[in-house]
Design a protein around this motif. Structure first.
Motif, PDB file in Angstrom:
ATOM      1  N   ASP A  95      -4.612  12.069   5.359  1.00 39.82           N
ATOM      2  CA  ASP A  95      -5.195  12.398   4.052  1.00 39.82           C
ATOM      3  C   ASP A  95      -5.686  13.842   4.001  1.00 39.82           C
ATOM      4  OD1 ASP A  95      -4.712   9.854   3.165  1.00 39.82           O
ATOM      5  OD2 ASP A  95      -6.780   9.144   3.376  1.00 39.82           O
ATOM      6  N   GLU A 103      -3.835  -4.179  11.959  1.00 34.62           N
ATOM      7  CA  GLU A 103      -5.000  -3.327  12.117  1.00 34.62           C
ATOM      8  C   GLU A 103      -6.204  -4.203  12.407  1.00 34.62           C
ATOM      9  OE1 GLU A 103      -5.772  -1.241   8.465  1.00 34.62           O
ATOM     10  OE2 GLU A 103      -6.155  -3.075   7.339  1.00 34.62           O
ATOM     11  N   HIS A 162       0.813  -1.217   0.000  1.00 33.89           N
ATOM     12  CA  HIS A 162       0.000   0.000   0.000  1.00 33.89           C
ATOM     13  C   HIS A 162       0.848   1.269   0.000  1.00 33.89           C
ATOM     14  CE1 HIS A 162       1.075  -0.819   4.085  1.00 33.89           C
ATOM     15  NE2 HIS A 162       0.363   0.155   4.615  1.00 33.89           N
ATOM     16  N   ALA A 217      -6.390   1.476  13.051  1.00 38.10           N
ATOM     17  CA  ALA A 217      -6.034   1.297  11.644  1.00 38.10           C
ATOM     18  C   ALA A 217      -4.905   2.268  11.350  1.00 38.10           C
ATOM     19  CB  ALA A 217      -7.231   1.553  10.736  1.00 38.10           C
ATOM     20  N   ALA A 218      -3.677   1.861  11.687  1.00 40.74           N
ATOM     21  CA  ALA A 218      -2.539   2.788  11.640  1.00 40.74           C
ATOM     22  C   ALA A 218      -1.367   2.194  10.874  1.00 40.74           C
ATOM     23  CB  ALA A 218      -2.114   3.144  13.065  1.00 40.74           C
ATOM     24  N   THR A 219      -1.651   1.671   9.684  1.00 41.34           N
ATOM     25  CA  THR A 219      -0.580   1.071   8.885  1.00 41.34           C
ATOM     26  C   THR A 219      -0.060   2.031   7.815  1.00 41.34           C
ATOM     27  OG1 THR A 219      -2.162   0.074   7.330  1.00 41.34           O
ATOM     28  CG2 THR A 219      -1.534  -1.238   9.259  1.00 41.34           C
ATOM     29  N   GLN A 220      -0.297   3.324   8.004  1.00 45.11           N
ATOM     30  CA  GLN A 220       0.204   4.314   7.044  1.00 45.11           C
ATOM     31  C   GLN A 220       1.733   4.421   7.124  1.00 45.11           C
ATOM     32  OE1 GLN A 220      -1.950   4.905   9.506  1.00 45.11           O
ATOM     33  NE2 GLN A 220      -3.910   5.117   8.494  1.00 45.11           N
ATOM     34  N   ASP A 251     -13.899   6.976   9.637  1.00 43.68           N
ATOM     35  CA  ASP A 251     -12.506   6.567   9.515  1.00 43.68           C
ATOM     36  C   ASP A 251     -12.437   5.044   9.540  1.00 43.68           C
ATOM     37  OD1 ASP A 251      -9.545   7.598   9.754  1.00 43.68           O
ATOM     38  OD2 ASP A 251      -9.705   5.900  11.139  1.00 43.68           O
ATOM     39  N   ARG A 252     -11.358   4.512   9.011  1.00 43.94           N
ATOM     40  CA  ARG A 252     -11.213   3.053   8.910  1.00 43.94           C
ATOM     41  C   ARG A 252     -11.267   2.380  10.290  1.00 43.94           C
ATOM     42  NH1 ARG A 252      -9.734  -0.733   5.133  1.00 43.94           N
ATOM     43  NH2 ARG A 252      -8.302  -2.400   5.734  1.00 43.94           N
ATOM     44  N   HIS A 253     -10.648   2.987  11.302  1.00 41.63           N
ATOM     45  CA  HIS A 253     -10.670   2.344  12.615  1.00 41.63           C
ATOM     46  C   HIS A 253     -12.082   2.319  13.190  1.00 41.63           C
ATOM     47  CE1 HIS A 253     -10.969   6.261  14.617  1.00 41.63           C
ATOM     48  NE2 HIS A 253     -11.006   5.653  15.796  1.00 41.63           N
ATOM     49  N   ASP A 257      -5.638   7.861   9.639  1.00 42.62           N
ATOM     50  CA  ASP A 257      -5.833   7.794   8.196  1.00 42.62           C
ATOM     51  C   ASP A 257      -6.493   9.075   7.700  1.00 42.62           C
ATOM     52  OD1 ASP A 257      -5.529   6.433   5.814  1.00 42.62           O
ATOM     53  OD2 ASP A 257      -7.475   5.462   5.915  1.00 42.62           O
ATOM     54  N   THR A 258      -7.537   9.475   8.386  1.00 39.10           N
ATOM     55  CA  THR A 258      -8.238  10.716   8.041  1.00 39.10           C
ATOM     56  C   THR A 258      -7.332  11.929   8.204  1.00 39.10           C
ATOM     57  OG1 THR A 258     -10.419   9.842   8.615  1.00 39.10           O
ATOM     58  CG2 THR A 258     -10.128  12.235   8.753  1.00 39.10           C
TER      59      THR A 258
END
Length: 406
Positions: A114, A230, A38, A190-193, A70-72, A110-111
């Motif tokens: 972005d 995540e 990703h 969800a913190a895989t950025q 948000d994804r989380h 994530d939010t």
């Protein structure tokens, strides 16, 4: 004093997006670690992660609603819905007598990332009005409460990687003291950025292995750090009186909880592990100590110091009466969701009479005098599991979970 029992569970994870999928892969020792696909890793030392896959968001939320989350928060809502459905609690309780403890380690990163890029490229007028509602770390708890109509206390505990465990422990206390009849408890992250993984890489906390099968190997001589994962996990805690009155199926009892602080270092565990010992012994004292073999779901990140200090603490408290595994070997590190998902693994171990393996781990460090379950799951007459979570900032949290009626 009321007992706090578990009547429902839900999970979204790298090894399954429902409780049956998660259980099947957990006890089969199947990990969800894959090469990073990703973002470009050419300037990174880290090349693997553990993502949630095969999750069709559109089966859970209309597209417009999904875009506002948000994804989380998506993970939090899906796991909480599954737990509530299994429990059947929503049709049998005063909404003011059910609350939500749903926590996160990092919230809506994530939010945030972005939206920051959008502002840099297009200016502040293009910043979405949903930035704060999607980013705020309390919002997953608020969203679950709104979604399920839970009108009792709604909180989010900010205790890093111990957050999910703390949420369950504090939910147990709320039920014991009569503040509520039920709580939906857990965590999501969800913190895989790339930015977040680069931050952990700079701390030398992440595994640099290129081999997914040997990337997350807690307690192994060759361990190199944890793998970023995540997901979300939730349980329905309920007073035993309320659960039995409505004929609910009781899965387990949360019988003990301990919470301490190292008061030592912002990222590293204290060398002596005294506060970890105390968190475990406080939880055992709360539950009532037993002289029998227990299953310990260790924090087990795979970092050199954490594993050494934690293994020593487990050995001091339990001696040879513990079967130990780290399910992070399969899920990666789910941060604020880890404690909830790992507590669920503990419940499953009791239900099956089987300790899940530490997948990928082969050779235990010579200084670690604990019985780490490796290779495949191991059958045992288990009536008690212990879930241990340690967080940056020195947070140590421990849950004791017993078979119902034990």
């Amino acid at each position: 004093m009321e007992k706090a029992v578990i009547t429902g569970m839900g999970a979204v994870s790298p090894i399954g997006n429902t409780i049956p999928e998660f259980e099947k892969n957990l006890f089969a020792g199947r990990h969800g670690i894959v090469p990073c696909d990703h973002f470009d890793t050419t300037d990174m030392a880290v090349n693997v992660y553990a993502p949630v896959t095969d999750l069709d968001i559109n089966t859970h939320f209309p597209p417009r609603e999904a875009r506002r989350l948000d994804r989380h928060s998506l993970f939090a809502l899906i796991s909480a819905r599954e737990a509530a459905k299994e429990s059947g609690i929503l049709d049998a309780i005063d909404p003011f007598r059910i609350g939500v403890n749903l926590s996160t380690g990092l919230g809506g990163v994530d939010t945030f990332i972005d939206t920051h890029l959008t502002m840099q490229n297009k200016g502040p007028r293009r910043v979405t009005p949903m930035l704060i509602p999607k980013f705020a770390p309390n919002m997953s708890a608020g969203l679950v409460a709104i979604d399920l109509g839970a009108r009792g206390p709604s909180t989010s505990h900010s205790t890093a990687c111990a957050a999910g465990t703390v949420s369950i422990g504090e939910g147990m206390r709320a039920i014991r003291h009569g503040y509520v009849d039920a709580m939906i408890c857990g965590g999501a992250d969800a913190a895989t950025q790339k930015l977040i993984m680069a931050g952990f890489q700079s701390l030398r906390a992440l595994s640099t292995s290129d081999d997914p099968d040997r990337a997350s190997i807690p307690f192994d001589k060759e361990r190199k750090g944890f793998v970023m994962g995540e997901g979300g996990g939730a349980v329905v805690l309920e007073s035993e009186t309320h659960a039995r009155a409505r004929g609910a199926t009781i899965l387990a009892e949360v019988s003990g909880y301990g919470l301490t602080s190292d008061a030592s270092h912002i990222t590293a565990p204290d060398d002596e592990g005294e506060a970890i010992d105390r968190a475990i012994t406080d939880a055992l004292s709360d539950a009532g100590e037993r002289d029998e073999t227990v299953y310990v779901n260790a924090h087990g990140t795979g970092t050199a110091k954490n594993d050494a200090v934690e293994a020593a603490a487990i050995a001091r408290v339990f001696g040879d009466k513990a079967l130990v595994s780290s399910t992070k070997s399969m899920t990666g590190h789910l941060l604020g969701a880890a404690g909830a998902v790992e507590a669920i693994a503990g419940v499953m171990a009791l239900q099956r009479g089987e300790a899940p393996p530490t997948a990928g781990t082969t050779d235990i460090d010579d200084d670690m005098h604990i019985d780490v379950v490796r290779g495949e799951s191991r059958s045992a007459p288990l009536t008690r599991s212990v879930s241990l979570s340690l967080g940056f900032g020195g947070h140590n949290a421990c849950l004791v979970i017993d078979r119902p009626g034990e």
